[in-house]
Design a protein around this motif. Sequence first.
Motif, PDB file in Angstrom:
ATOM      1  N   SER A 287      37.945 -79.279  29.275  1.00  0.00           N
ATOM      2  CA  SER A 287      38.166 -80.356  30.231  1.00  0.00           C
ATOM      3  C   SER A 287      38.912 -79.756  31.426  1.00  0.00           C
ATOM      4  O   SER A 287      38.948 -78.535  31.588  1.00  0.00           O
ATOM      5  N   GLU A 288      39.480 -80.598  32.255  1.00  0.00           N
ATOM      6  CA  GLU A 288      40.346 -80.151  33.356  1.00  0.00           C
ATOM      7  C   GLU A 288      41.778 -80.497  32.973  1.00  0.00           C
ATOM      8  O   GLU A 288      42.174 -81.654  33.005  1.00  0.00           O
ATOM      9  N   ALA A 307      41.727 -84.864  35.030  1.00  0.00           N
ATOM     10  CA  ALA A 307      40.359 -84.951  34.518  1.00  0.00           C
ATOM     11  C   ALA A 307      39.774 -86.335  34.778  1.00  0.00           C
ATOM     12  O   ALA A 307      38.560 -86.493  34.945  1.00  0.00           O
ATOM     13  N   VAL A 330      36.814 -84.122  35.602  1.00  0.00           N
ATOM     14  CA  VAL A 330      36.319 -83.400  34.424  1.00  0.00           C
ATOM     15  C   VAL A 330      34.903 -82.882  34.638  1.00  0.00           C
ATOM     16  O   VAL A 330      34.531 -81.833  34.085  1.00  0.00           O
ATOM     17  N   SER A 334      35.378 -78.064  34.827  1.00  0.00           N
ATOM     18  CA  SER A 334      35.364 -77.753  33.400  1.00  0.00           C
ATOM     19  C   SER A 334      34.014 -77.135  33.078  1.00  0.00           C
ATOM     20  O   SER A 334      33.165 -76.976  33.967  1.00  0.00           O
TER      21      SER A 334
END
Length: 459
Positions: A287-288, A307, A330, A334
């Motif tokens: 994810s971020e 995200a 996200v 990612s």
Amino acid sequence: MNKFGIEVPVKHLPELDPGFLPLGKFYTAFLRDAHQPLHLAVERAGGEISVYHTFIHGTPEREEADRYFVDRIIKTLLWTKGGFKVYISGSRNMSEAMKQIYCPGGAREFDADFMAKVYERPFEVVHCEHLPVEKNSPQAVGRHLSGCRIGFDAGGSDRKVSAVIDGEPVFSEEVVWYPKTTADPEYHYEGIVSALKSAAEHLPRVDAVGVSSAGVYVKNRTMVASLFLQVPPDAFEAKVKDIYIRAIHDTFGDIPYAVANDGDVSALAGAMSLEENNILGIAMGTSEAVGYVDENGNITGWLNELAFSPVDGSDTAMVDEWSGDIGCGVKYFSQDAVIKLAPAAGINLSADLSPAQKLKEVQKLMETPGSPAEKIYRSIGVYLAHSLALYHHFYGFKHVLLLGRVMSGRGGDLILDTCKSVLKDEYPAIARQINPTLPDEKARRVGQSVAAASLPELN
């Protein structure tokens, strides 16, 4: 021109996603002729308040655009700062509109429900004549290096633990585990305890334990975390909320400990490595993950879950499966971003591969200069430049530390080079203020473990 009839000039667009509409650019264009003051505030734990002043048009012709703008700003405030209560002053109509959006059955039901769970308070939007006063309580966390410490880092695919003596790691171990697909919290508990005991064997004593973990943590308690995604709600409440506290106490008794979001620990690691403050850390992996260390070297207590913070104003932006919203970080920062852009680059990835395996396939292609995969990383670099300008508006950071699997190898270098070029050309004032960088070898080797171990202060 977008659906609201507002012209948004953009010089640089991602070559594989020309429909991308940088949200920061939209905000600037929207505000050109918006003159009705609107004041927003979000309240989070401990009575902390973040305030934001802006403008809307307040005309029937711009009613839809006004609602969209305020919704995006509120959503950004919630996922950057965090909050269970939104205050709106300056437009009762807008207050009523946002109440209908951020409620059960509303378009932002996910966001409202998430915040209610994090802060264990009902989520609400209220109209007020006067906003509450800004209140922040940043804390000096970490950088405590003395003594015999353990740093534990709980990731989604592996767990890492280090034994650290006076700031120097003397043992590190990385173990593959499967927390996201396991419903029994005893699996997670036993994995944590096993890691702590493994590190303790390499220390003469254990003075303190620091934990870096994906998720949201308030007062060392697990409020929401994808690591425990499959754990049923009743088991989560009974065995997961205090899982790190129990594991540390059961293993070592009453010693100092601290649990922090892994993004914040990454930012802390960067601050310690660079010997600088005011750092935003962005880890692009599953994810971020984002963390922030302020200008005084403190962790702010903000949510920093970018995200779910919007960066793209395009109607055709990709949907985030979890929140149901579009244009959230996200899908841009990612492995999802790499996978999303691959077809446009002419790269076919087998549906039988996991997301991590798909990323590895693209990274293999990047080993050949001139590969079509380069278009993917250049496009992410353009995303990043526009989004850093947007993030800077809310954070005012000076340094950006770029981490995670997506930033590894040639692809990461290309993302960084493209980002810097676009920033310089399209946002010259911001480009002079911020310094995006990759971690140096020191940070990569020991940064996260030492930073995690440094979280608790000795009694």
